[in-house]
Design an enzyme around this catalytic site. Structure first.
Site, PDB file in Angstrom:
ATOM      1  N   CYS A  78       0.820  -1.226   0.000  1.00 46.41           N
ATOM      2  CA  CYS A  78       0.000   0.000   0.000  1.00 46.41           C
ATOM      3  C   CYS A  78       0.849   1.269   0.000  1.00 46.41           C
ATOM      4  O   CYS A  78       0.332   2.373  -0.202  1.00 46.41           O
ATOM      5  CB  CYS A  78      -0.931   0.006   1.202  1.00 46.41           C
ATOM      6  N   HIS A 135      -2.936   6.755   2.983  1.00 48.84           N
ATOM      7  CA  HIS A 135      -3.449   5.472   2.487  1.00 48.84           C
ATOM      8  C   HIS A 135      -4.815   5.234   3.127  1.00 48.84           C
ATOM      9  O   HIS A 135      -4.982   5.396   4.339  1.00 48.84           O
ATOM     10  CB  HIS A 135      -2.476   4.358   2.867  1.00 48.84           C
ATOM     11  N   ASN A 170     -10.399  -0.031   0.573  1.00 48.46           N
ATOM     12  CA  ASN A 170      -8.937  -0.077   0.561  1.00 48.46           C
ATOM     13  C   ASN A 170      -8.482  -0.635  -0.788  1.00 48.46           C
ATOM     14  O   ASN A 170      -8.743  -1.790  -1.104  1.00 48.46           O
ATOM     15  CB  ASN A 170      -8.464  -0.973   1.713  1.00 48.46           C
TER      16      ASN A 170
HETATM   17  N1  ACO Z   1     -18.822  -8.207  10.033  1.00 54.08           N
HETATM   18  C1  ACO Z   1     -19.256  -8.482  11.262  1.00 54.08           C
HETATM   19  N2  ACO Z   1     -18.459  -8.940  12.251  1.00 54.08           N
HETATM   20  C2  ACO Z   1     -17.162  -9.109  11.964  1.00 54.08           C
HETATM   21  C3  ACO Z   1     -16.637  -8.852  10.696  1.00 54.08           C
HETATM   22  C4  ACO Z   1     -17.513  -8.389   9.713  1.00 54.08           C
HETATM   23  N3  ACO Z   1     -17.121  -8.099   8.457  1.00 54.08           N
HETATM   24  N4  ACO Z   1     -15.313  -9.122  10.712  1.00 54.08           N
HETATM   25  C5  ACO Z   1     -15.002  -9.525  11.946  1.00 54.08           C
HETATM   26  N5  ACO Z   1     -16.129  -9.531  12.711  1.00 54.08           N
HETATM   27  C6  ACO Z   1     -16.257  -9.879  14.113  1.00 54.08           C
HETATM   28  C7  ACO Z   1     -15.145 -10.760  14.608  1.00 54.08           C
HETATM   29  O1  ACO Z   1     -15.380 -12.101  14.270  1.00 54.08           O
HETATM   30  C8  ACO Z   1     -15.197 -10.500  16.071  1.00 54.08           C
HETATM   31  O2  ACO Z   1     -16.230 -11.256  16.619  1.00 54.08           O
HETATM   32  P1  ACO Z   1     -16.066 -11.959  18.059  1.00 54.08           P
HETATM   33  O3  ACO Z   1     -15.816 -10.833  19.006  1.00 54.08           O
HETATM   34  O4  ACO Z   1     -17.362 -12.655  18.233  1.00 54.08           O
HETATM   35  O5  ACO Z   1     -14.887 -12.851  17.902  1.00 54.08           O
HETATM   36  C9  ACO Z   1     -15.591  -9.033  16.173  1.00 54.08           C
HETATM   37  O6  ACO Z   1     -16.175  -8.718  14.896  1.00 54.08           O
HETATM   38  C10 ACO Z   1     -14.451  -8.100  16.449  1.00 54.08           C
HETATM   39  O7  ACO Z   1     -13.376  -8.437  15.607  1.00 54.08           O
HETATM   40  P2  ACO Z   1     -12.023  -7.676  15.651  1.00 54.08           P
HETATM   41  O8  ACO Z   1     -11.079  -8.308  14.672  1.00 54.08           O
HETATM   42  O9  ACO Z   1     -11.589  -7.527  17.067  1.00 54.08           O
HETATM   43  O10 ACO Z   1     -12.488  -6.254  15.134  1.00 54.08           O
HETATM   44  P3  ACO Z   1     -11.662  -4.963  15.052  1.00 54.08           P
HETATM   45  O11 ACO Z   1     -12.320  -3.904  15.835  1.00 54.08           O
HETATM   46  O12 ACO Z   1     -10.200  -5.197  15.282  1.00 54.08           O
HETATM   47  O13 ACO Z   1     -11.828  -4.558  13.535  1.00 54.08           O
HETATM   48  C11 ACO Z   1     -10.657  -4.622  11.470  1.00 54.08           C
HETATM   49  C12 ACO Z   1     -11.377  -5.427  12.513  1.00 54.08           C
HETATM   50  C13 ACO Z   1     -11.617  -3.628  10.848  1.00 54.08           C
HETATM   51  C14 ACO Z   1     -10.142  -5.555  10.377  1.00 54.08           C
HETATM   52  C15 ACO Z   1      -9.497  -3.867  12.130  1.00 54.08           C
HETATM   53  O14 ACO Z   1      -8.702  -4.725  12.870  1.00 54.08           O
HETATM   54  C16 ACO Z   1      -8.666  -3.160  11.135  1.00 54.08           C
HETATM   55  O15 ACO Z   1      -9.121  -2.259  10.490  1.00 54.08           O
HETATM   56  N6  ACO Z   1      -7.394  -3.506  11.057  1.00 54.08           N
HETATM   57  C17 ACO Z   1      -6.511  -2.840  10.152  1.00 54.08           C
HETATM   58  C18 ACO Z   1      -6.355  -3.680   9.024  1.00 54.08           C
HETATM   59  C19 ACO Z   1      -6.416  -2.975   7.749  1.00 54.08           C
HETATM   60  O16 ACO Z   1      -6.874  -1.894   7.546  1.00 54.08           O
HETATM   61  N7  ACO Z   1      -5.929  -3.706   6.818  1.00 54.08           N
HETATM   62  C20 ACO Z   1      -5.946  -3.232   5.510  1.00 54.08           C
HETATM   63  C21 ACO Z   1      -5.028  -4.007   4.723  1.00 54.08           C
HETATM   64  S1  ACO Z   1      -3.459  -3.651   5.130  1.00 54.08           S
HETATM   65  C22 ACO Z   1      -3.191  -2.168   4.766  1.00 54.08           C
HETATM   66  O17 ACO Z   1      -3.789  -1.580   3.917  1.00 54.08           O
HETATM   67  C23 ACO Z   1      -2.158  -1.598   5.544  1.00 54.08           C
END
Ligand code: ACO
Length: 357
Positions: free
Chosen positions: A118, A284, A314
């Site tokens: 990215c 980004h 993204n």
């Molecule tokens: N819809 C509904 N529920 C979901 C989804 C979804 N799409 N995805 C995960 N969940 C659930 C999980 O299963 C979990 O459930 P549980 O508590 O029963 O186990 C709950 O939601 C919370 O999950 P977390 O992973 O703790 O959620 P978090 O608040 O961390 O958000 C996210 C997840 C959005 C992916 C976050 O970690 C994030 O944004 N990380 C950054 C990653 C990123 O942006 N990557 C992009 C690619 S890399 C880059 O561009 C740099």
């Protein structure tokens, strides 16, 4: 004198998929996605290839098609260098840049791909600036071989082909698109004022996408295995590896928020500037919460950040140039403004660049 941005453009596929539509694929909902990421919809390329998207964005940036922002029309023979930043190119060979060079008909351009995930556009623009500065200074070797006065940098992704559409924690994040910038060495303008690139290890594999080669390999440790089909059958039994993005969301979130704030701080320090000097920061577009977190760390108003994640998602290497073109289209950047581009992504890579518009 410096490396000035003189044009930019973007491309998004026609199909726009709303959050709630993803309920047909995985257990998710609009509220969860919007609250956690700021994403409302993303665009998916059905017929268009990565190269098609790259070409559309490039043509806008070169002033050949309407829709982008460019100071003037750039003629094909004026481009000396073409870099395509991507993790989802259509082919390993030829490179996406070679294919785009042929599509656009750029007779004088040297062309290559760059994978910094990215952060690709920040890395690519830094390479461009360095080659232009070396050419202008007549550094031994550089000036005589491939003098670079004008360059096209494209970020293009068709992430939908490397997304696991059964995995809700990743599939809601990604989209397809492209963005492009044209740069010119200008004796009268400051252009790029500084950049700061960083690589650090990702020892736990928090962000990966394997490259899966599909040809049966008729060899074992003992030598040749003439029956390639037998090898293929063994591999099938073991389960084919998936070529899809895997991510530990929380680990990536922590890295990203820290890396983004650090990159902005370092690039401004290197250039002798402060946040007050900056008119706009184009980050980004991975997740709106990451940007908010970094903004808080930097003690910077969110209004200074240009976001278009809501309807693009993204798009990895396409994300920064796509958002930059969006910022120009929205009239957010005027001549003389100082602008920061900042990226972070798989590798891990991160980096920022500051330029005067
Ligand atoms: N819809 C509904 N529920 C979901 C989804 C979804 N799409 N995805 C995960 N969940 C659930 C999980 O299963 C979990 O459930 P549980 O508590 O029963 O186990 C709950 O939601 C919370 O999950 P977390 O992973 O703790 O959620 P978090 O608040 O961390 O958000 C996210 C997840 C959005 C992916 C976050 O970690 C994030 O944004 N990380 C950054 C990653 C990123 O942006 N990557 C992009 C690619 S890399 C880059 O561009 C740099």
């Amino acid at each position: 004198m410096g490396c000035a941005l003189i044009g930019c453009g973007k491309a998004l596929p026609a199909l726009e998929v709303q959050n709630d539509e993803l309920k047909a694929l995985v257990d998710t909902n609009n509220e969860w996605i919007v609250t956690r990421t700021g994403i409302e919809s993303r665009h998916i390329a059905v017929e268009e290839t990565n190269l098609d998207l790259a070409e559309r964005a490039a043509r806008e940036a070169l002033g050949w098609d309407e829709g982008g922002w460019s100071e003037r029309r750039i003629e094909p023979e004026e481009i000396d260098l073409l870099i395509v930043c991507t993790i989802s190119g259509d082919n390993l060979v030829p490179s996406e840049a070679s294919s785009l060079r042929m599509r656009l008909g750029l007779p004088n351009a040297i062309a290559f791909d760059l994978n910094a995930a990215c952060t690709g556009f920040v890395y690519g623009t830094t390479v461009v600036e360095a080659l232009m500065a070396a050419s202008a200074a007549g550094v031994a070797g550089a000036a005589g071989r491939n003098p670079v006065r004008r360059a096209l940098v494209v970020g293009a992704e068709r992430l939908s082909r490397i997304t696991d559409w059964a995995e809700r924690s990743t599939c809601v994040l990604f989209g397809d698109g492209a963005g492009a910038g044209v740069f010119e060495w200008d004796e009268e303008r400051a252009g790029v004022l500084g950049s700061h690139l960083v690589n650090e290890d990702d020892p736990t594999g928090a962000l990966t996408c394997a490259l899966t080669y599909d040809m049966p390999v008729p060899f074992s440790e003992d030598g040749i295995v003439p029956d390639a089909n037998a090898e293929a059958a063994v591999r099938e039994k073991a389960g084919n590896p998936q070529q899809a993005i895997t991510m530990n969301g929380q680990a990536v979130f922590k890295f990203a928020a820290r890396a983004m704030a650090d990159a902005v701080t370092c690039v401004l320090e290197n250039a002798g500037l402060s946040l007050d000097d900056i008119a706009c920061i184009v980050p980004h577009q991975a997740n709106e919460r990451i940007v908010k977190f970094a903004a808080k760390k930097l003690e910077c108003d969110m209004d200074k950040f240009h976001l278009c994640i809501a309807h693009a998602g993204n798009t990895s290497a396409a994300s920064v140039p796509l958002a930059l073109a969006d910022a120009y289209a929205a009239g957010r950047i005027k001549r003389g403004d100082k602008v920061v581009l900042v990226g972070f992504g798989g590798g891990f890579t991160s980096g920022a660049l500051v330029y005067e518009a």
